[in-house]
Design a protein around this motif. Structure first.
Motif: not given
Lengths: 284, 296
Positions: A53-54, A57, A60, A86, A88-89, A91, A164, A167, B101, B103, B106-107, B189, B191-192, B195-196
Protein backbone atom coordinates in the motif's frame (compact mmCIF):
# COMPACT_ATOMS: atom_id res chain seq x y z
CA UNK A 1 5.66 19.19 -12.15
CA UNK A 2 4.84 17.42 -15.39
CA UNK A 3 2.71 19.45 -17.74
CA UNK A 4 -0.38 18.24 -19.51
CA UNK A 5 1.49 18.00 -22.79
CA UNK A 6 -0.06 15.01 -24.60
CA UNK A 7 3.22 14.15 -26.33
CA UNK A 8 4.61 13.58 -22.88
CA UNK A 9 1.95 11.06 -22.04
CA UNK A 10 4.35 8.37 -23.20
CA UNK A 11 3.62 4.72 -23.08
CA UNK A 12 4.77 4.28 -19.55
CA UNK A 13 2.12 4.35 -16.90
CA UNK A 14 4.64 3.83 -14.12
CA UNK A 15 8.42 4.21 -14.12
CA UNK A 16 10.37 3.59 -10.95
CA UNK A 17 14.13 3.41 -10.83
CA UNK A 18 16.14 2.60 -7.75
CA UNK A 19 13.27 3.92 -5.68
CA UNK A 20 13.22 3.63 -1.91
CA UNK A 21 10.84 4.79 0.77
CA UNK A 22 11.21 5.43 4.46
CA UNK A 23 8.46 5.60 7.02
CA UNK A 24 9.03 6.73 10.57
CA UNK A 25 12.81 6.35 10.23
CA UNK A 26 12.88 2.83 8.85
CA UNK A 27 13.30 1.83 5.24
CA UNK A 28 10.27 -0.05 3.94
CA UNK A 29 11.77 -1.07 0.60
CA UNK A 30 14.63 0.08 -1.61
CA UNK A 31 16.15 -0.51 -5.00
CA UNK A 32 12.81 -0.85 -6.74
CA UNK A 33 13.16 -0.83 -10.53
CA UNK A 34 9.85 -1.23 -12.20
CA UNK A 35 8.03 -0.12 -15.33
CA UNK A 36 4.50 -0.73 -16.52
CA UNK A 37 2.99 0.34 -19.82
CA UNK A 38 -0.33 2.01 -20.31
CA UNK A 39 -3.08 -0.54 -20.71
CA UNK A 40 -1.29 -3.24 -18.76
CA UNK A 41 -2.67 -5.25 -15.88
CA UNK A 42 -0.11 -5.32 -13.09
CA UNK A 43 -0.25 -7.02 -9.71
CA UNK A 44 1.70 -5.86 -6.69
CA UNK A 45 2.22 -8.88 -4.48
CA UNK A 46 3.96 -9.65 -1.24
CA UNK A 47 3.44 -10.57 2.40
CA UNK A 48 1.73 -8.33 4.93
CA UNK A 49 3.82 -5.34 5.90
CA UNK A 50 5.97 -5.52 2.76
CA UNK A 51 4.91 -2.00 1.82
CA UNK A 52 2.45 -2.71 -0.98
CA UNK A 53 0.00 0.00 0.00
CA UNK A 54 2.94 2.28 0.72
CA UNK A 55 3.99 1.80 -2.91
CA UNK A 56 0.55 2.90 -4.04
CA UNK A 57 0.78 5.96 -1.81
CA UNK A 58 4.10 6.83 -3.44
CA UNK A 59 2.53 6.50 -6.90
CA UNK A 60 -0.32 8.78 -5.83
CA UNK A 61 2.11 11.36 -4.53
CA UNK A 62 0.82 11.00 -0.97
CA UNK A 63 4.27 9.96 0.17
CA UNK A 64 7.61 11.06 -1.34
CA UNK A 65 10.24 8.44 -2.16
CA UNK A 66 13.37 8.81 -0.04
CA UNK A 67 15.58 7.87 -2.97
CA UNK A 68 15.45 7.21 -6.70
CA UNK A 69 12.97 8.46 -9.23
CA UNK A 70 9.28 7.76 -9.68
CA UNK A 71 7.15 8.91 -12.58
CA UNK A 72 3.47 8.25 -13.07
CA UNK A 73 1.68 8.77 -16.40
CA UNK A 74 4.70 10.75 -17.57
CA UNK A 75 4.72 13.19 -14.66
CA UNK A 76 5.69 13.48 -11.04
CA UNK A 77 3.59 11.34 -8.67
CA UNK A 78 0.42 13.24 -7.88
CA UNK A 79 0.66 15.48 -10.94
CA UNK A 80 -1.89 13.45 -12.89
CA UNK A 81 -4.06 12.20 -10.07
CA UNK A 82 -7.17 13.41 -11.85
CA UNK A 83 -6.44 10.74 -14.46
CA UNK A 84 -6.11 8.02 -11.84
CA UNK A 85 -8.99 6.13 -10.31
CA UNK A 86 -7.99 5.05 -6.80
CA UNK A 87 -9.67 2.38 -4.75
CA UNK A 88 -8.19 2.41 -1.24
CA UNK A 89 -7.98 -0.65 0.94
CA UNK A 90 -11.41 -2.05 1.46
CA UNK A 91 -13.69 0.17 3.38
CA UNK A 92 -16.80 -1.43 4.72
CA UNK A 93 -19.81 0.80 5.04
CA UNK A 94 -22.12 -0.38 7.79
CA UNK A 95 -25.84 0.18 7.78
CA UNK A 96 -25.51 3.51 9.57
CA UNK A 97 -23.97 5.01 6.43
CA UNK A 98 -27.05 6.55 4.91
CA UNK A 99 -25.69 7.46 1.49
CA UNK A 100 -26.82 5.77 -1.71
CA UNK A 101 -24.42 3.91 -3.96
CA UNK A 102 -25.21 6.26 -6.81
CA UNK A 103 -24.26 9.26 -4.65
CA UNK A 104 -20.99 7.60 -3.74
CA UNK A 105 -20.20 7.07 -7.42
CA UNK A 106 -21.16 10.68 -8.10
CA UNK A 107 -18.65 11.78 -5.45
CA UNK A 108 -16.01 10.13 -7.60
CA UNK A 109 -16.97 12.45 -10.42
CA UNK A 110 -17.16 15.85 -8.74
CA UNK A 111 -17.12 15.23 -5.00
CA UNK A 112 -13.89 17.13 -4.51
CA UNK A 113 -15.13 20.31 -6.22
CA UNK A 114 -15.85 23.41 -4.21
CA UNK A 115 -19.20 25.14 -4.31
CA UNK A 116 -22.70 23.76 -4.71
CA UNK A 117 -23.55 21.52 -7.65
CA UNK A 118 -25.03 23.43 -10.56
CA UNK A 119 -28.80 23.21 -10.77
CA UNK A 120 -30.16 21.01 -13.52
CA UNK A 121 -32.01 23.87 -15.18
CA UNK A 122 -31.42 26.45 -17.88
CA UNK A 123 -27.88 26.73 -19.24
CA UNK A 124 -26.57 24.04 -16.89
CA UNK A 125 -29.18 21.42 -17.74
CA UNK A 126 -27.11 19.62 -20.34
CA UNK A 127 -24.03 19.53 -18.15
CA UNK A 128 -26.00 18.17 -15.23
CA UNK A 129 -27.55 15.57 -17.54
CA UNK A 130 -24.12 14.55 -18.84
CA UNK A 131 -22.84 14.12 -15.28
CA UNK A 132 -25.80 11.95 -14.39
CA UNK A 133 -25.36 9.91 -17.56
CA UNK A 134 -21.68 9.38 -16.80
CA UNK A 135 -22.54 8.12 -13.32
CA UNK A 136 -25.10 5.73 -14.79
CA UNK A 137 -22.57 4.53 -17.34
CA UNK A 138 -19.98 3.76 -14.68
CA UNK A 139 -22.61 1.91 -12.65
CA UNK A 140 -23.50 -0.03 -15.80
CA UNK A 141 -19.87 -0.92 -16.41
CA UNK A 142 -19.66 -2.72 -13.09
CA UNK A 143 -23.17 -4.15 -13.37
CA UNK A 144 -24.49 -2.43 -10.26
CA UNK A 145 -27.73 -0.97 -11.63
CA UNK A 146 -29.90 -3.11 -9.43
CA UNK A 147 -28.65 -1.88 -6.06
CA UNK A 148 -27.11 1.49 -6.87
CA UNK A 149 -30.08 3.34 -5.40
CA UNK A 150 -29.99 1.53 -2.10
CA UNK A 151 -28.09 2.97 0.86
CA UNK A 152 -24.52 1.73 0.49
CA UNK A 153 -24.54 0.26 3.99
CA UNK A 154 -27.35 -2.10 3.01
CA UNK A 155 -25.38 -3.53 0.07
CA UNK A 156 -23.32 -6.72 0.42
CA UNK A 157 -19.53 -6.63 0.42
CA UNK A 158 -19.32 -7.57 -3.24
CA UNK A 159 -21.93 -4.98 -4.19
CA UNK A 160 -20.12 -2.28 -2.22
CA UNK A 161 -16.85 -3.18 -3.90
CA UNK A 162 -18.39 -2.93 -7.36
CA UNK A 163 -19.86 0.46 -6.56
CA UNK A 164 -16.49 1.65 -5.28
CA UNK A 165 -14.86 0.46 -8.49
CA UNK A 166 -17.51 2.42 -10.38
CA UNK A 167 -16.52 5.43 -8.25
CA UNK A 168 -12.89 4.94 -9.30
CA UNK A 169 -13.96 4.55 -12.94
CA UNK A 170 -16.38 7.43 -13.23
CA UNK A 171 -13.87 9.99 -14.45
CA UNK A 172 -12.63 7.72 -17.25
CA UNK A 173 -9.17 7.37 -15.74
CA UNK A 174 -6.09 6.35 -17.72
CA UNK A 175 -4.98 4.28 -14.78
CA UNK A 176 -6.70 2.42 -11.97
CA UNK A 177 -4.91 1.89 -8.68
CA UNK A 178 -6.71 -0.75 -6.65
CA UNK A 179 -5.60 -1.65 -3.14
CA UNK A 180 -6.65 -5.23 -2.38
CA UNK A 181 -9.84 -5.13 -4.43
CA UNK A 182 -10.50 -8.81 -3.75
CA UNK A 183 -9.93 -8.72 -0.01
CA UNK A 184 -12.89 -9.88 2.02
CA UNK A 185 -14.88 -11.04 -0.99
CA UNK A 186 -16.20 -14.57 -1.36
CA UNK A 187 -14.97 -16.71 -4.25
CA UNK A 188 -17.72 -15.92 -6.78
CA UNK A 189 -17.26 -12.21 -6.10
CA UNK A 190 -13.47 -12.51 -6.35
CA UNK A 191 -13.87 -14.14 -9.75
CA UNK A 192 -16.43 -11.58 -10.88
CA UNK A 193 -14.41 -8.56 -9.75
CA UNK A 194 -11.24 -9.98 -11.33
CA UNK A 195 -13.08 -10.50 -14.62
CA UNK A 196 -14.50 -6.98 -14.38
CA UNK A 197 -11.09 -5.41 -13.80
CA UNK A 198 -9.59 -7.40 -16.64
CA UNK A 199 -12.39 -6.38 -19.00
CA UNK A 200 -11.96 -2.67 -18.14
CA UNK A 201 -8.23 -2.97 -18.70
CA UNK A 202 -8.53 -4.70 -22.08
CA UNK A 203 -11.56 -2.94 -23.53
CA UNK A 204 -10.68 0.58 -22.48
CA UNK A 205 -6.91 0.41 -22.43
CA UNK A 206 -6.83 1.50 -18.79
CA UNK A 207 -3.63 0.59 -16.96
CA UNK A 208 -4.50 -1.31 -13.80
CA UNK A 209 -2.19 -1.63 -10.84
CA UNK A 210 -3.67 -3.78 -8.14
CA UNK A 211 -2.46 -5.03 -4.81
CA UNK A 212 -3.39 -8.61 -4.15
CA UNK A 213 -2.90 -11.20 -1.48
CA UNK A 214 -3.26 -14.29 -3.54
CA UNK A 215 -1.78 -14.36 -7.01
CA UNK A 216 -3.59 -17.45 -8.28
CA UNK A 217 -6.97 -16.02 -9.29
CA UNK A 218 -5.18 -13.22 -11.17
CA UNK A 219 -2.36 -15.17 -12.75
CA UNK A 220 -4.01 -15.84 -16.13
CA UNK A 221 -4.64 -12.12 -16.71
CA UNK A 222 -1.46 -10.46 -15.51
CA UNK A 223 0.96 -8.67 -17.84
CA UNK A 224 3.42 -7.84 -15.14
CA UNK A 225 4.10 -8.57 -11.51
CA UNK A 226 5.87 -6.60 -8.85
CA UNK A 227 6.79 -8.67 -5.82
CA UNK A 228 7.76 -6.91 -2.62
CA UNK A 229 9.31 -8.87 0.23
CA UNK A 230 11.93 -8.26 2.87
CA UNK A 231 12.59 -4.71 1.73
CA UNK A 232 13.42 -5.82 -1.80
CA UNK A 233 11.46 -5.97 -5.00
CA UNK A 234 11.27 -8.32 -7.91
CA UNK A 235 9.55 -7.25 -11.10
CA UNK A 236 8.83 -8.74 -14.48
CA UNK A 237 6.37 -10.75 -16.50
CA UNK A 238 4.70 -13.71 -14.80
CA UNK A 239 6.98 -16.10 -16.72
CA UNK A 240 10.03 -14.29 -15.40
CA UNK A 241 8.91 -13.87 -11.85
CA UNK A 242 6.70 -16.82 -11.12
CA UNK A 243 9.27 -19.57 -10.84
CA UNK A 244 10.02 -21.77 -7.92
CA UNK A 245 13.57 -20.45 -7.54
CA UNK A 246 12.81 -16.74 -7.64
CA UNK A 247 9.86 -16.94 -5.28
CA UNK A 248 11.66 -19.26 -2.88
CA UNK A 249 14.65 -16.89 -2.82
CA UNK A 250 12.44 -13.86 -2.35
CA UNK A 251 10.45 -15.31 0.51
CA UNK A 252 13.17 -17.50 1.97
CA UNK A 253 10.83 -20.46 2.13
CA UNK A 254 10.22 -23.28 -0.36
CA UNK A 255 7.65 -22.33 -2.96
CA UNK A 256 6.58 -24.43 -5.92
CA UNK A 257 5.04 -23.31 -9.18
CA UNK A 258 2.90 -25.97 -10.80
CA UNK A 259 1.46 -25.99 -14.28
CA UNK A 260 -2.01 -27.31 -14.87
CA UNK A 261 -2.97 -29.43 -17.86
CA UNK A 262 -4.13 -26.34 -19.74
CA UNK A 263 -0.82 -24.60 -19.13
CA UNK A 264 -1.92 -22.36 -16.26
CA UNK A 265 0.45 -21.71 -13.40
CA UNK A 266 -0.43 -22.21 -9.77
CA UNK A 267 1.71 -21.02 -6.88
CA UNK A 268 1.85 -23.41 -3.94
CA UNK A 269 3.41 -22.82 -0.55
CA UNK A 270 3.00 -19.08 -0.65
CA UNK A 271 4.11 -17.74 2.75
CA UNK A 272 0.91 -15.89 3.50
CA UNK A 273 -0.96 -18.19 1.16
CA UNK A 274 -2.48 -20.35 3.85
CA UNK A 275 -5.52 -19.94 1.68
CA UNK A 276 -3.69 -20.41 -1.62
CA UNK A 277 -4.46 -24.12 -1.57
CA UNK A 278 -8.15 -23.84 -1.30
CA UNK A 279 -10.79 -21.20 -1.66
CA UNK A 280 -11.13 -18.67 1.10
CA UNK A 281 -14.57 -18.59 2.51
CA UNK A 282 -14.87 -15.06 3.66
CA UNK A 283 -18.25 -13.54 3.62
CA UNK A 284 -18.36 -10.37 1.60
CA UNK B 1 -53.75 39.80 28.12
CA UNK B 2 -53.36 36.14 28.84
CA UNK B 3 -53.12 34.35 25.48
CA UNK B 4 -55.75 31.74 24.81
CA UNK B 5 -55.80 29.01 22.27
CA UNK B 6 -59.14 29.43 20.55
CA UNK B 7 -61.00 27.10 18.24
CA UNK B 8 -60.13 29.32 15.31
CA UNK B 9 -56.56 28.65 14.06
CA UNK B 10 -56.55 31.78 11.88
CA UNK B 11 -57.15 34.07 14.81
CA UNK B 12 -54.61 32.14 16.85
CA UNK B 13 -51.96 32.75 14.24
CA UNK B 14 -53.00 36.37 13.93
CA UNK B 15 -52.57 36.64 17.67
CA UNK B 16 -49.09 35.17 17.38
CA UNK B 17 -48.00 37.72 14.83
CA UNK B 18 -49.54 40.70 16.58
CA UNK B 19 -46.66 41.01 19.03
CA UNK B 20 -43.26 42.21 17.79
CA UNK B 21 -41.40 39.98 20.28
CA UNK B 22 -43.22 37.00 18.84
CA UNK B 23 -42.30 38.01 15.29
CA UNK B 24 -38.69 38.38 16.38
CA UNK B 25 -38.81 34.98 18.02
CA UNK B 26 -40.24 33.37 14.90
CA UNK B 27 -37.63 35.01 12.70
CA UNK B 28 -34.79 34.06 15.02
CA UNK B 29 -36.19 30.55 15.41
CA UNK B 30 -36.42 30.06 11.66
CA UNK B 31 -32.86 31.25 11.05
CA UNK B 32 -31.53 29.03 13.79
CA UNK B 33 -33.56 26.01 12.68
CA UNK B 34 -32.32 26.20 9.08
CA UNK B 35 -28.71 26.52 10.16
CA UNK B 36 -28.88 23.85 12.86
CA UNK B 37 -30.60 21.41 10.51
CA UNK B 38 -27.99 21.76 7.77
CA UNK B 39 -24.96 21.68 10.06
CA UNK B 40 -26.60 18.93 12.11
CA UNK B 41 -27.13 16.77 9.03
CA UNK B 42 -23.40 16.86 8.29
CA UNK B 43 -22.61 16.34 11.97
CA UNK B 44 -24.64 13.12 11.95
CA UNK B 45 -22.98 11.95 8.70
CA UNK B 46 -19.56 12.72 10.21
CA UNK B 47 -20.48 10.95 13.47
CA UNK B 48 -19.47 14.01 15.45
CA UNK B 49 -22.53 14.16 17.67
CA UNK B 50 -20.37 14.02 20.77
CA UNK B 51 -18.47 17.11 19.62
CA UNK B 52 -21.83 18.81 18.94
CA UNK B 53 -23.04 17.93 22.40
CA UNK B 54 -19.85 19.22 24.01
CA UNK B 55 -20.06 22.49 22.10
CA UNK B 56 -23.65 22.92 23.19
CA UNK B 57 -22.46 22.93 26.81
CA UNK B 58 -19.99 25.72 26.04
CA UNK B 59 -22.73 28.29 26.44
CA UNK B 60 -22.50 27.87 30.20
CA UNK B 61 -18.83 28.89 30.65
CA UNK B 62 -19.38 31.40 27.85
CA UNK B 63 -22.23 33.09 29.66
CA UNK B 64 -20.38 32.93 32.99
CA UNK B 65 -17.30 34.59 31.49
CA UNK B 66 -19.42 37.25 29.82
CA UNK B 67 -21.12 37.98 33.13
CA UNK B 68 -17.76 38.18 34.87
CA UNK B 69 -16.24 40.66 32.44
CA UNK B 70 -19.46 42.47 31.76
CA UNK B 71 -20.07 41.59 28.13
CA UNK B 72 -23.42 40.66 26.71
CA UNK B 73 -24.04 36.97 27.46
CA UNK B 74 -24.36 36.09 23.79
CA UNK B 75 -20.81 37.17 23.00
CA UNK B 76 -19.61 34.66 25.58
CA UNK B 77 -21.54 31.94 23.73
CA UNK B 78 -19.74 32.66 20.49
CA UNK B 79 -16.29 32.95 22.10
CA UNK B 80 -16.60 29.68 23.96
CA UNK B 81 -18.31 27.67 21.22
CA UNK B 82 -15.73 28.63 18.61
CA UNK B 83 -12.87 28.28 21.09
CA UNK B 84 -14.20 24.88 22.14
CA UNK B 85 -14.42 23.81 18.49
CA UNK B 86 -10.77 24.73 17.98
CA UNK B 87 -9.76 22.92 21.17
CA UNK B 88 -11.53 19.74 20.04
CA UNK B 89 -9.91 20.03 16.62
CA UNK B 90 -6.42 20.40 18.08
CA UNK B 91 -6.94 17.63 20.64
CA UNK B 92 -8.33 15.20 18.08
CA UNK B 93 -5.51 15.82 15.65
CA UNK B 94 -2.84 14.20 17.82
CA UNK B 95 -4.11 10.76 16.90
CA UNK B 96 -3.88 11.46 13.19
CA UNK B 97 -0.28 12.59 13.42
CA UNK B 98 0.93 9.63 15.45
CA UNK B 99 -0.72 7.10 13.12
CA UNK B 100 1.30 4.28 11.60
CA UNK B 101 1.32 3.36 7.96
CA UNK B 102 1.38 -0.39 7.45
CA UNK B 103 -1.84 -2.05 6.42
CA UNK B 104 -2.66 -3.35 9.87
CA UNK B 105 -1.72 -0.06 11.46
CA UNK B 106 -3.94 1.82 9.13
CA UNK B 107 -6.94 -0.28 10.04
CA UNK B 108 -6.27 0.47 13.66
CA UNK B 109 -5.69 4.14 12.96
CA UNK B 110 -9.29 4.94 12.13
CA UNK B 111 -10.31 3.54 15.49
CA UNK B 112 -7.47 5.30 17.27
CA UNK B 113 -8.29 8.61 15.69
CA UNK B 114 -11.91 8.34 16.72
CA UNK B 115 -10.93 7.27 20.22
CA UNK B 116 -8.48 10.13 20.44
CA UNK B 117 -11.03 12.65 19.22
CA UNK B 118 -13.73 11.51 21.61
CA UNK B 119 -11.28 11.49 24.51
CA UNK B 120 -10.12 14.99 23.57
CA UNK B 121 -13.74 16.09 23.25
CA UNK B 122 -14.54 14.71 26.68
CA UNK B 123 -11.56 16.50 28.17
CA UNK B 124 -12.61 19.78 26.57
CA UNK B 125 -16.12 19.30 27.92
CA UNK B 126 -14.97 18.67 31.48
CA UNK B 127 -12.47 21.53 31.35
CA UNK B 128 -15.00 23.98 30.00
CA UNK B 129 -17.59 23.13 32.62
CA UNK B 130 -14.97 23.57 35.33
CA UNK B 131 -14.02 26.95 33.87
CA UNK B 132 -17.66 27.94 33.81
CA UNK B 133 -17.94 27.13 37.49
CA UNK B 134 -14.81 29.15 38.32
CA UNK B 135 -16.07 32.15 36.35
CA UNK B 136 -19.38 31.89 38.14
CA UNK B 137 -17.81 31.86 41.62
CA UNK B 138 -15.43 34.70 40.70
CA UNK B 139 -18.41 36.66 39.46
CA UNK B 140 -19.91 36.07 42.85
CA UNK B 141 -23.40 36.90 41.79
CA UNK B 142 -26.16 34.76 40.44
CA UNK B 143 -26.31 34.48 36.69
CA UNK B 144 -29.37 36.34 35.68
CA UNK B 145 -31.86 34.19 33.91
CA UNK B 146 -29.97 31.01 34.61
CA UNK B 147 -33.06 29.11 33.60
CA UNK B 148 -33.23 30.97 30.30
CA UNK B 149 -29.61 30.18 29.71
CA UNK B 150 -30.21 26.51 30.29
CA UNK B 151 -33.62 25.99 28.79
CA UNK B 152 -34.09 28.85 26.38
CA UNK B 153 -36.62 31.57 25.96
CA UNK B 154 -38.23 33.41 23.13
CA UNK B 155 -38.93 36.49 25.18
CA UNK B 156 -36.65 39.42 24.80
CA UNK B 157 -35.13 38.56 21.44
CA UNK B 158 -34.69 41.99 19.92
CA UNK B 159 -34.27 42.80 16.27
CA UNK B 160 -30.52 43.44 16.70
CA UNK B 161 -30.17 39.88 17.92
CA UNK B 162 -32.16 38.63 14.95
CA UNK B 163 -29.79 40.55 12.70
CA UNK B 164 -26.72 39.01 14.36
CA UNK B 165 -28.23 35.55 14.02
CA UNK B 166 -28.90 36.25 10.36
CA UNK B 167 -25.30 37.28 9.74
CA UNK B 168 -23.92 34.23 11.57
CA UNK B 169 -26.27 31.98 9.59
CA UNK B 170 -25.19 33.58 6.32
CA UNK B 171 -21.53 32.98 7.15
CA UNK B 172 -22.15 29.37 8.14
CA UNK B 173 -24.40 28.59 5.17
CA UNK B 174 -21.97 30.24 2.75
CA UNK B 175 -19.20 28.10 4.24
CA UNK B 176 -21.33 25.00 3.78
CA UNK B 177 -22.18 25.94 0.21
CA UNK B 178 -18.53 26.47 -0.60
CA UNK B 179 -17.10 23.41 1.13
CA UNK B 180 -20.14 21.13 1.20
CA UNK B 181 -19.11 18.66 -1.47
CA UNK B 182 -15.47 18.11 -0.44
CA UNK B 183 -16.64 18.02 3.18
CA UNK B 184 -19.18 15.30 2.41
CA UNK B 185 -16.59 13.33 0.45
CA UNK B 186 -14.12 13.65 3.33
CA UNK B 187 -16.83 12.57 5.77
CA UNK B 188 -17.93 9.49 3.86
CA UNK B 189 -14.63 8.43 2.31
CA UNK B 190 -11.60 10.10 3.82
CA UNK B 191 -8.93 8.12 1.97
CA UNK B 192 -10.36 8.94 -1.45
CA UNK B 193 -10.75 12.57 -0.44
CA UNK B 194 -7.10 12.74 0.57
CA UNK B 195 -5.97 11.14 -2.68
CA UNK B 196 -8.03 13.75 -4.52
CA UNK B 197 -6.19 16.54 -2.78
CA UNK B 198 -9.09 17.57 -0.53
CA UNK B 199 -7.62 19.35 2.54
CA UNK B 200 -9.24 16.91 4.92
CA UNK B 201 -7.67 18.22 8.11
CA UNK B 202 -8.45 21.88 7.39
CA UNK B 203 -12.03 21.03 6.46
CA UNK B 204 -12.48 19.10 9.65
CA UNK B 205 -11.39 22.14 11.69
CA UNK B 206 -13.56 24.43 9.57
CA UNK B 207 -16.57 22.19 10.12
CA UNK B 208 -16.09 22.17 13.89
CA UNK B 209 -15.99 25.98 13.84
CA UNK B 210 -19.21 26.08 11.80
CA UNK B 211 -20.71 23.64 14.29
CA UNK B 212 -19.61 25.92 17.13
CA UNK B 213 -21.22 28.96 15.49
CA UNK B 214 -24.45 27.05 14.84
CA UNK B 215 -24.53 25.85 18.44
CA UNK B 216 -23.92 29.34 19.86
CA UNK B 217 -26.75 30.70 17.72
CA UNK B 218 -29.16 27.88 18.49
CA UNK B 219 -28.51 28.09 22.23
CA UNK B 220 -30.12 31.54 22.24
CA UNK B 221 -33.49 29.99 21.40
CA UNK B 222 -33.44 26.50 22.87
CA UNK B 223 -31.06 27.14 25.76
CA UNK B 224 -27.71 25.50 26.30
CA UNK B 225 -28.97 22.15 27.47
CA UNK B 226 -31.42 21.65 24.64
CA UNK B 227 -29.44 22.85 21.62
CA UNK B 228 -28.76 19.29 20.83
CA UNK B 229 -32.43 18.63 20.10
CA UNK B 230 -32.50 20.96 17.15
CA UNK B 231 -29.06 19.96 15.99
CA UNK B 232 -29.42 16.22 16.01
CA UNK B 233 -33.07 15.17 15.97
CA UNK B 234 -34.22 16.63 12.62
CA UNK B 235 -31.01 15.53 10.91
CA UNK B 236 -31.15 12.02 12.33
CA UNK B 237 -34.86 11.77 11.46
CA UNK B 238 -34.17 12.85 7.89
CA UNK B 239 -31.45 10.25 7.59
CA UNK B 240 -33.84 7.59 8.80
CA UNK B 241 -36.34 8.59 6.16
CA UNK B 242 -34.08 8.96 3.13
CA UNK B 243 -30.57 8.16 1.98
CA UNK B 244 -30.73 10.85 -0.70
CA UNK B 245 -28.41 13.76 -0.01
CA UNK B 246 -30.45 16.70 -1.30
CA UNK B 247 -33.74 15.35 -0.05
CA UNK B 248 -32.19 14.51 3.31
CA UNK B 249 -30.94 18.07 3.79
CA UNK B 250 -34.28 19.52 2.72
CA UNK B 251 -36.18 17.21 5.03
CA UNK B 252 -33.88 18.02 7.92
CA UNK B 253 -34.50 21.75 7.41
CA UNK B 254 -38.25 21.28 6.98
CA UNK B 255 -38.51 19.22 10.18
CA UNK B 256 -36.39 21.65 12.19
CA UNK B 257 -38.39 24.69 11.02
CA UNK B 258 -41.71 22.92 11.65
CA UNK B 259 -40.66 21.82 15.13
CA UNK B 260 -39.45 25.33 15.96
CA UNK B 261 -42.60 27.06 14.75
CA UNK B 262 -44.94 24.67 16.49
CA UNK B 263 -42.78 24.81 19.62
CA UNK B 264 -42.79 28.60 19.68
CA UNK B 265 -46.52 28.73 19.00
CA UNK B 266 -47.35 26.25 21.73
CA UNK B 267 -45.03 27.99 24.13
CA UNK B 268 -46.87 31.24 23.54
CA UNK B 269 -50.23 29.72 24.28
CA UNK B 270 -49.27 27.36 27.09
CA UNK B 271 -46.47 29.25 28.85
CA UNK B 272 -44.45 26.06 28.90
CA UNK B 273 -40.72 26.67 28.24
CA UNK B 274 -39.96 26.78 24.54
CA UNK B 275 -36.85 24.63 24.91
CA UNK B 276 -38.92 21.87 26.45
CA UNK B 277 -41.53 22.03 23.70
CA UNK B 278 -39.01 22.07 20.83
CA UNK B 279 -37.07 19.19 22.35
CA UNK B 280 -40.16 17.11 22.95
CA UNK B 281 -41.48 17.70 19.45
CA UNK B 282 -38.07 16.94 17.91
CA UNK B 283 -37.86 13.76 19.93
CA UNK B 284 -41.34 12.68 18.84
CA UNK B 285 -40.44 13.35 15.21
CA UNK B 286 -37.32 11.25 15.63
CA UNK B 287 -39.29 8.42 17.21
CA UNK B 288 -41.78 8.46 14.35
CA UNK B 289 -38.95 8.49 11.81
CA UNK B 290 -37.30 5.54 13.51
CA UNK B 291 -40.53 3.56 13.47
CA UNK B 292 -41.09 4.45 9.82
CA UNK B 293 -37.44 3.72 8.93
CA UNK B 294 -37.73 0.28 10.53
CA UNK B 295 -40.94 -0.51 8.74
CA UNK B 296 -39.63 0.56 5.32
Amino acid sequence: MGGADPAESAQWAVEMSDAAVRLGGSEIWSGVDFQAREGELVAVLGPNGAGKSTLLHVLLGLLAPSKGSVRVLGGAPGAHNEQIGYLPQRRVFDETTRVRGVDLVRMGLDGSRWGVPLPAVGPWASRARAARARVQEAIGQVGAEEYARRPIGECSGGEQQRLLIAQALVRRPRMLILDEPLDGLDIPNQVAVTALVQRICREQGVAVLLVAHDVNPLLPYLDRILYLAGGKALAGTPEQVITGETLSALYGTPIEVLRTADGRMVVVGHPEGHHAHGPRHVLG
Amino acid sequence: MEPHLSINPVSDIEALFSYPFMVNALEAGTIVAVMAAMVGWLMVVRRESFAGHTLSLMSFPGAALAALVGWPLVSGYYVFCVGGALAIAVGGEGGALSGGHSAGDRRARGRRERTQESAATGAVQAGALALGFVFLSLYGGVLEDLETLMFGSFLGIDSAQVLTLGVVALVVLAGLALAGRPLLLASVDETVARARGVPVQALSVAFLVMLGLAVAATAQITGALLVFALLVAPAASAQQLTARIGLGLALSVALAVAVTWVGLGLSYFTNLPVGFLITTLAFLVYLAARVRGRAA
